[in-house]
Each structure stands twice: as structure tokens, then as C-alpha cells.
Scaffold this motif. Structure first.
Motif, PDB file in Angstrom:
ATOM      1  N   HIS A  87       0.850  -1.202   0.000  1.00 22.77           N
ATOM      2  CA  HIS A  87       0.000   0.000   0.000  1.00 22.77           C
ATOM      3  C   HIS A  87       0.878   1.243   0.000  1.00 22.77           C
ATOM      4  CE1 HIS A  87       0.806   0.840   4.348  1.00 22.77           C
ATOM      5  NE2 HIS A  87       0.990  -0.465   4.393  1.00 22.77           N
ATOM      6  N   ASP A  98       6.937   1.764   5.374  1.00 24.00           N
ATOM      7  CA  ASP A  98       5.711   0.979   5.630  1.00 24.00           C
ATOM      8  C   ASP A  98       4.819   1.057   4.390  1.00 24.00           C
ATOM      9  OD1 ASP A  98       3.329  -0.116   6.490  1.00 24.00           O
ATOM     10  OD2 ASP A  98       3.005   1.317   8.114  1.00 24.00           O
ATOM     11  N   GLY A  99       4.594  -0.059   3.742  1.00 21.40           N
ATOM     12  CA  GLY A  99       3.755  -0.073   2.544  1.00 21.40           C
ATOM     13  C   GLY A  99       4.543   0.233   1.285  1.00 21.40           C
ATOM     14  N   GLU A 132      -4.857   0.865   3.499  1.00 17.66           N
ATOM     15  CA  GLU A 132      -4.466  -0.215   4.407  1.00 17.66           C
ATOM     16  C   GLU A 132      -4.508   0.259   5.856  1.00 17.66           C
ATOM     17  OE1 GLU A 132      -2.048  -2.819   6.906  1.00 17.66           O
ATOM     18  OE2 GLU A 132      -1.725  -0.696   6.526  1.00 17.66           O
ATOM     19  N   GLU A 133      -4.064   1.505   6.075  1.00 22.20           N
ATOM     20  CA  GLU A 133      -3.841   1.970   7.452  1.00 22.20           C
ATOM     21  C   GLU A 133      -5.128   2.196   8.244  1.00 22.20           C
ATOM     22  OE1 GLU A 133      -1.062   1.846   8.765  1.00 22.20           O
ATOM     23  OE2 GLU A 133       0.483   2.102   7.242  1.00 22.20           O
ATOM     24  N   HIS A 197       7.252  -6.462   3.096  1.00 22.10           N
ATOM     25  CA  HIS A 197       6.922  -5.417   4.072  1.00 22.10           C
ATOM     26  C   HIS A 197       8.070  -5.301   5.075  1.00 22.10           C
ATOM     27  CE1 HIS A 197       4.367  -2.920   6.672  1.00 22.10           C
ATOM     28  NE2 HIS A 197       3.528  -2.879   5.657  1.00 22.10           N
TER      29      HIS A 197
HETATM   30 ZN   LIG Z   1       1.904  -1.474   6.066  1.00 26.25          ZN
END
Ligand SMILES: [Zn+2]
Length: 413
Positions: A87, A98-99, A132-133, A197
Motif C-alpha cells: 500500500h 511501511d507499505g 491499508e492503514e 513489508h
Molecule cells: Zn503497512
């Protein structure tokens, strides 16, 4: 296994430069990233991804949840495709990896396959799942949930952000900002899904191992507990007549904390606690608190669930208590075949790897219900994530992309 892995065509400098370039879109002054789901800033990042993909010859597609797919056509377009990605939305205090790492590693892996020069049998697509978050529109992961049929589009569209904007309207705005990105339906047939990830935990770094073969995602249950007593004068109400909601809540939390001591890897968090009326000379009338419970084994989570329900009844005293479970995601195990392929790829590329559990949730949860699914973790410094200080080492970023390229090539060849 096909003769020659595409991993040798992964360009580490290009991959790192793309991480830094993407992190500029929604950059915070402190080095972090604030890229809210379905925002104009995210659309900018999306346009950048599409531009990179088009340079490689990939075709962009989207759907009514604004999930973004970048397709490398296969020799047999009718076969179910191989999907890899993550993401590009972030928490308001997010980091650069992150993502973003999952999406950019997938793009690099596909570019390496293109550079290798032989078209795979199956189509391969890079995916960036919507939201996603879940920090702007809660709950998170509606993109992969709607795609896999775990949630209806109508339900996802009905979520509102803090300013009252409907998720459905934000999706429509993103689609309107796209340039020449065709819409497709949901639920396309998939041969496999692989998500790289950052670990968001400290284990790989502590072990000095650059690759985690993710065995599964730990289960969670989340609750809201409402304890109802009665407001009374702090000076005049006798002990016998008090119905003190705060004292009852404190007894409950202390007992639940003790119950969660064994096994010692239970993760128990009470992160929300509200007292009403919250006045120094009034016996508290009501307390609302949250419980977030996680463990890799369903039996442990279910056992704690029973204990928690028992404890709140025992400790409520003269108060009333209402316990509401607001989320339940069972523990899951990823497909053995994908885990074996990741392990074999790591061995073939000469990169150390170890099995690891995911403590956090990911879109892979939704995908694992519909196709063989796996995750590749890389270390992040100090296990820090959802924080501007989030950091991954360039050599780990490259190692993850190399292994991914090997795995998705095998899945698609
Ligand atoms: Zn993530």
C-alpha cells in the motif's frame, strides 16, 4: 525452477532512489511521511507510480475501490495472474517504508523480470491496495476486503473521515484525478499473492537476519468495555451506597493484566480509558475502556476471551458492565508452498532468512482467503514503525526485492 533468476537484474540504486522520491510526496518536516488514504497527496504518489510503470511497459488498471494495479502481460493472458505489492497510504506520523517498500520492491522485481528478457507465462501485477492503514477512514484495508469479497462496496463507501467526507466520494475523487487508467471489476482470479513489508518489530534486526519468511499473522480480538455506576458526592456517599465505575474498571484491568501474564507472549493493551464525569469530587458514574488482545495461537486468544468475560463479571461489584467485541481476526498461517519458495529463493540468492510471525495486520490477511499467499519481511531499525524515524537499510531493501523477483518469476513462469 527456471534456469536463471531475474534477481541479478534488480537495480538497488534505482530502487532506493524511488523510495526517497516517493517519500517526498507527503513528506513531513521531521523526515516522516503523511500520505492519507485517498487524498490528493496520495493521488500524486499514485501518478508517480503509474509513470514509472509506463516507462517499463506496464499497463495501469484500477477498480471502484481505487486499488491500483500495474500489469506486465503474460504469454497466456487468460491464466490467473501473480500479484505482488502492498500500500502507499501512511499514518499521519508515518515513515518512508511501511507499505511503500512492498509496492516499490514489486515494481523493481517486475522491472528485473522485464530486463531479464523473457516474457513470463502468467501476467504479473504490482498492486497498491487502498487505505491499508485505516487512519483516515476506519477500519483499514477496505481495498483488499472489497476486492476479495470480504466486505461490500456499499459498506466501504459509507465510512466517513473526521471531516465527514464519505470514503466513496474520496474514491471517486481519486478515480477522477487518474489519467487514462481503465476500470476493472473485483475478484479477479489470482495464482498467488506475495507482499514484501518491513517487519515493524525488532526480531530480524536482533537476529542479524535480513529476510523474514512470514509464517502467519497473529490473531486479535478488540473490545470496548463500558462500566456503569452512579455519580455521587465524594464527601457524603457512604461506601455501602457507592457504585464507583472507576474503582470497578481498575479492578477489572488489574485482573485482566494478571491473567495475561502467561503465556508471556500475549499482547494485551488498554489504550483508551475515559472517565465520566471526570471531576475530582464526584464518584465516577461511567468508565469506557478498550482492550486489544493479540497472540499467534487462536486457542490462547480464545482462552483469554473467556477469562476477560469472567473477570468483568466478577469485578464489577455493584456496577453494571457491558463488554462489546468490536473486532475479531483469527490467527492465520500462510501457504506452505509460498513459504517454501521464499526459503528456496533466499538460499539460491545466498541471503540468510528465518521464519517469523507477523505481529501486525496486512492486506495479505484478505488475500490468503482467496489464493496462495505469503509475505517477505525485512528488518527495520529498532523495530520502529508508524513513526517518522522508521528506517530500513538499503541492502535489506535490495535483498527483499531480489527474493521477490525470484519468487514471482517462478510463480509466473
Ligand atoms: Zn503497512
Amino acid at each position: 525452477m527456471p534456469a536463471k533468476s531475474p534477481a541479478g537484474f534488480v537495480d538497488g540504486e534505482r530502487l532506493w532512489a524511488r523510495h526517497m522520491a516517493l517519500a517526498e510526496i507527503g513528506a513531513r518536516d521531521d523526515g516522516g511521511v503523511d500520505r492519507a488514504a485517498l487524498s490528493e497527496v496520495e493521488s500524486e504518489a499514485r501518478a508517480q507510480l503509474i509513470a514509472w510503470a509506463r516507462e517499463i511497459g506496464l499497463k495501469p488498471f484500477t477498480d471502484r475501490m481505487a486499488n491500483l494495479f500495474l500489469r506486465l502481460e503474460g504469454r497466456d493472458p487468460a491464466l490467473p495472474m501473480v500479484l505482488a505489492g502492498s500500500h502507499i497510504d501512511s499514518q499521519p506520523t508515518g515513515g518512508k517504508f511501511d507499505g511503500a517498500f512492498g509496492v516499490l520492491a514489486a515494481l523493481e522485481a517486475v522491472q528485473a523480470i522485464v530486463a531479464r528478457g523473457e516474457q513470463p507465462r502468467r501476467g504479473i501485477e504490482v498492486v497498491a491496495w487502498t487505505n491499508e492503514e485505516g487512519s483516515r477512514f476506519a477500519p483499514g484495508m477496505p481495498g483488499s476486503e472489497v476486492f476479495t469479497g470480504r466486505r461490500t462496496l456499499e459498506d466501504a463507501y459509507a465510512s466517513r473521515d473526521q471531516s465527514g467526507i464519505l470514503q466513496g466520494d474520496a474514491v471517486r475523487d481519486v478515480l477522477a484525478r487518474d489519467v487514462d487508467v481503465p476500470l476493472r471489476g473485483f475478484g479477479l482470479e489470482l495464482a498467488a499473492y506475495v507482499e514484501p513489508h518491513i517487519e515493524q518489530g525488532p526480531l530480524l534486526e536482533a537476529a542479524g537476519v535480513p529476510i523474514g519468511i512470514v509464517s502467519g499473522i497473529q490473531g486479535t480480538r478488540r473490545y470496548r468495555v463500558r462500566v456503569k455506576g452512579q455519580a455521587a458526592h465524594a464527601g457524603t456517599a457512604s461506601r455501602a451506597e457507592r457504585r464507583d465505575a472507576l474503582m470497578a474498571a481498575v479492578r477489572m484491568i488489574a485482573a485482566i493484566d494478571r491473567a495475561a501474564l502467561a503465556p508471556d507472549d500475549i499482547k494485551l493493551t488498554v489504550g483508551l480509558f475515559q472517565v465520566t464525569p471526570n471531576a475530582p469530587s464526584v464518584v465516577p458514574a461511567e468508565v469506557l475502556f478498550s482492550i486489544d488482545l493479540r497472540h499467534p495461537e487462536n486457542d490462547v486468544v480464545d482462552d483469554m476471551d473467556r477469562k476477560i468475560r469472567g473477570i468483568v463479571e466478577v469485578e464489577r461489584g455493584p456496577c453494571d458492565v457491558e463488554i462489546k467485541q468490536i473486532a475479531h481476526a483469527p490467527s492465520l498461517t500462510f501457504a506452505g508452498e509460498i513459504r517454501s519458495m521464499i526459503a528456496a529463493a533466499a538460499a539460491a540468492e545466498g541471503i540468510p532468512a528465518m521464519e517469523i510471525y507477523s505481529a501486525a495486520g496486512h492486506d495479505s490477511r484478505q488475500l490468503h482467503y482467496v489464493c496462495p499467499t505469503g509475505m517477505i519481511f525485512i528488518p527495520c531499525r529498532g523495530g520502529i514503525s508508524h513513526n517518522p524515524a522508521e528506517w530500513a537499510e538499503p541492502q535489506h531493501v535490495v535483498a527483499g526485492a531480489r527474493i521477490l523477483s525470484n519468487v514471482i518469476w517462478q510463480l509466473a513462469a
